[in-house]
Design an enzyme around this catalytic site. Structure first.
Site, mmCIF file in Angstrom:
data_model
loop_
_atom_site.group_PDB
_atom_site.id
_atom_site.type_symbol
_atom_site.label_atom_id
_atom_site.label_comp_id
_atom_site.label_asym_id
_atom_site.label_seq_id
_atom_site.Cartn_x
_atom_site.Cartn_y
_atom_site.Cartn_z
ATOM 1 N N TYR A 1 47.045 50.619 54.181
ATOM 2 C CA TYR A 1 46.646 51.944 54.662
ATOM 3 C C TYR A 1 47.749 52.731 55.368
ATOM 4 O O TYR A 1 48.108 53.820 54.950
ATOM 5 C CB TYR A 1 45.432 51.814 55.600
ATOM 6 N N PRO B 1 36.328 55.724 51.131
ATOM 7 C CA PRO B 1 35.096 55.520 50.369
ATOM 8 C C PRO B 1 33.948 56.304 50.988
ATOM 9 O O PRO B 1 34.029 56.730 52.148
ATOM 10 C CB PRO B 1 34.849 54.018 50.474
ATOM 11 N N HIS C 1 38.967 54.331 55.988
ATOM 12 C CA HIS C 1 38.833 52.912 55.682
ATOM 13 C C HIS C 1 39.671 51.983 56.558
ATOM 14 O O HIS C 1 39.429 50.771 56.589
ATOM 15 C CB HIS C 1 39.215 52.694 54.208
ATOM 16 N N SER D 1 36.071 39.336 51.255
ATOM 17 C CA SER D 1 36.085 39.326 52.711
ATOM 18 C C SER D 1 36.709 38.039 53.252
ATOM 19 O O SER D 1 36.386 36.942 52.805
ATOM 20 C CB SER D 1 34.653 39.455 53.235
ATOM 21 N N SER E 1 35.036 46.675 43.511
ATOM 22 C CA SER E 1 34.404 46.131 44.716
ATOM 23 C C SER E 1 32.896 46.076 44.533
ATOM 24 O O SER E 1 32.289 47.020 44.022
ATOM 25 C CB SER E 1 34.742 47.006 45.921
ATOM 26 N N GLN E 2 32.319 44.954 44.947
ATOM 27 C CA GLN E 2 30.865 44.840 44.978
ATOM 28 C C GLN E 2 30.391 45.301 46.356
ATOM 29 O O GLN E 2 30.826 44.771 47.376
ATOM 30 C CB GLN E 2 30.434 43.388 44.756
#
Length: 600
Positions: free
Chosen positions: A61, A74, A301, A417, A514-515
């Site tokens: 980032y 997002p 984010h 994660s 991404s889920q």
């Protein structure tokens, strides 16, 4: 290094791979550069809570110079709201703000917030909760070369007691705590009505300064330093940056509000001509309430991951459903002071920069190719009946879709994660596996169904195994990043492995996925991370799957509608294959495969 070679081999030409093998062999040789860097990384691990945290945050980032909307931030898109009158949207906003205050109170009393626990592998392991405490106490500060995540580190510092309400590109201070009393919902509504009235009066209409935050990070840093020359601007910036969050009261954007349209409006606000200036993209949480019922959350984010955003927004939506609107209660503060409008002193240079930011945002609006599709043929229950992980199954389907679109497999990012570790964020599940490629080729080569099914199970197993490694801290991306950054800290010449084509190709994620599962009706989406790639966010439910696919119109290589078409066909083909083979007694034993229900 062995895992790295295995991950890149099928993504490279034979000549590229042979060169990479030699470079890797040299890097990992006893007494070589790799061994030295590894020893330094082990030393760093002993001295810090999380050796990769700062490296990862900077790389992912803070060093990134691209504009936040679409490229980085997002969004969560709420169900379409049916506001019959203008007051309805303000009532919704007041109810939402009450929910935010309830949730923030939970965060402040840490023992009231249930600790998240791991599911699947290492089930029951408590997860690091640190990210939650940055939801309402942080902001991203633009820098000329690198941004800074400014977060309230000490509990001794006073918590913010105000929100910022954006309305018609103007910013207002909404004090939610007055005389040590938290405003009740009726008070909040009264203040929102005053804010709307002030914004609509047309008096002292100021330039849309919020557009500056939608620009590239270096450009915004330059503009901010110009704004800071004036004390009035410094005060306004301070009030915004110290606020809990933003509430953006948007104007209606048009008659057509499909899922795809609402997703785009959340991502970029429709540009300067619509609500693109009614934002402050540096703040982690911007709650958008549109007069036309287009509502959701825009998230910066860098402070936290998607699951934290989901947990917060699910709490808010459940609060709004389960807690009746309390507009009949008597006001807790008899004389509410009028909300304060923030003022700006805008030099000709700032006016010029606002105009430039507006033009760039408009180009981004025109460039975004978004397609949100609700796949209703089946959901995760069907996949679980095949004794397969729904996430792994969908990842293989995404590989199949890309291959059918472009005739090749490419480097793929799936977030995993790592909150099992203190200060853990994410690592990468490299979904473009050799096993997935073998299955994809089998699907196009007309092989026997039994062979295709065996290869599908092998692809699912490979994906599941890598997922377990990633969430357990044993994937390669963060480790390689650590070795690369340690070399830079030591002022060494960049090791050859990090200049090699394989490293560059493997980190150019043409498929970023991404889920983001939810338990209430809403969905998440984001833009691609490279100009010629796709961003794919998916939300598996029991009997359907929501896919949000993004790309850029300017890339001749990509088309979101085409990708979705191949994705739907691939999901259908995989279902047909499972159904065909489930009736074959020879495959019954093979159907006992690993299952992993990961919430990433």
């Amino acid at each position: 290094m062995d895992m790295y070679l295995r991950c890149v081999k099928h993504l490279l030409t034979e000549e590229q791979f042979n060169k990479t093998q030699k470079i890797v062999k040299q890097f990992e040789a006893p007494g070589g550069v790799g061994e030295l860097l590894q020893s330094k990384l082990v030393e760093k691990r002993e001295k810090t809570a999380n050796w990769v945290f700062d490296y990862w945050l900077n790389d992912m980032y803070l060093n990134n110079r691209v504009a936040l909307p679409v490229n980085s931030s997002p969004v969560m898109v709420f169900p379409q709201q049916n506001f019959r009158a203008p007051i309805d949207s303000l009532k919704f906003a007041a109810h939402l703000i009450s929910g935010v205050l309830e949730y923030k109170a939970l965060l402040e009393c840490s023992h009231d917030l249930p600790v998240d626990c791991a599911r699947g592998q290492l089930a029951g392991t408590p997860l690091c909760m640190e990210q939650y405490h940055r939801l309402f106490t942080s902001h991203r500060l633009p820098g000329l070369e690198k941004d800074k995540l400014v977060a309230q580190e000490s509990s001794m510092m006073p918590e913010p007691e105000h929100m910022i309400v954006a309305c018609k590109n103007q910013f207002f201070v909404l004090n939610v705590v007055i005389n040590f009393c938290r405003l009740n919902e009726r008070d909040v509504l009264i203040q929102l009505e005053k804010i709307k009235e002030m914004a609509e009066s047309g008096e002292d209409r100021l330039p849309p300064v919020g557009l500056l935050t939608s620009d590239g990070r270096t450009e915004w840093a330059e503009a901010r330093s110009i704004l800071m020359r004036e004390s009035m601007n410094r005060d306004s910036l301070d009030m915004i940056e110290r606020s809990m969050c933003l509430v953006c009261l948007d104007e209606a954007s048009g008659p057509e509000l499909s899922d795809t349209t609402r997703a785009m409006l959340m991502l970029h606000g429709g540009g300067a001509a619509k609500n693109g200036g009614n934002r402050w993209y540096d703040k982690p949480m911007q709650f958008v309430v549109g007069e036309d019922g287009c509502c959701g959350v825009v998230c910066e984010h860098s402070p936290f991951e998607g699951i934290v955003l989901v947990q917060c927004t699910e709490y808010l939506l459940k609060y709004m459903i389960g807690s009746p609107s309390k507009l009949v209660r008597a006001a807790s503060v008899s004389e509410l002071p009028a909300p304060r409008k923030l003022h700006w002193k805008c030099s000709p240079e700032i006016q010029k920069r606002i105009s430039s930011s507006a033009d760039k945002l408009q180009r981004l609006v025109k460039n975004l190719d978004m397609n949100v599709h609700k796949f209703c043929d089946y959901g995760k229950e069907f996949i679980k009946k095949q004794k397969m992980s729904p996430d792994a199954f969908i990842q293989v389907a995404l590989q199949l879709a890309y291959y059918r679109c472009h005739g090749r497999m490419v480097s793929t990012y799936e977030s995993a994660s790592t909150r099992r570790f203190r200060k853990g964020r994410v690592d990468n599940i490299r979904s473009a596996t050799p096993e997935a490629l073998a299955f994809i080729r089998a699907m196009t080569d007309g092989k026997l169904s039994s062979k295709k099914m065996r290869m599908l199970r092998e692809a699912i197993t490979a994906q599941t195994n890598y997922t377990v490694l990633a969430i357990s801290g044993m994937a390669i991306d963060n480790h390689l990043l650590g070795l690369r950054e340690i070399a830079q800290e030591m002022k060494m010449e960049k090791p050859e492995i990090f200049k090699d084509a394989a490293y560059l190709i493997s980190n150019h994620f043409l498929l970023s996925t991404s889920q983001v599962p939810t338990t209430v009706e809403m969905f998440c989406c984001y833009g691609p991370v490279v100009q010629n790639g796709y961003g794919v966010c998916y939300n598996p439910q029991s009997d359907h799957i929501i896919f949000s696919v993004s790309s850029f119109h300017e890339s001749p290589e990509t088309c979101s509608a085409e990708f979705v078409k191949h994705l739907l066909q691939g999901l259908q083909d995989m279902m047909d294959l499972c159904n065909e083979c489930s009736t074959d007694p020879n495959t019954a034993e093979r159907r006992k495969g690993p299952t992993l229900d990961n919430r990433l």
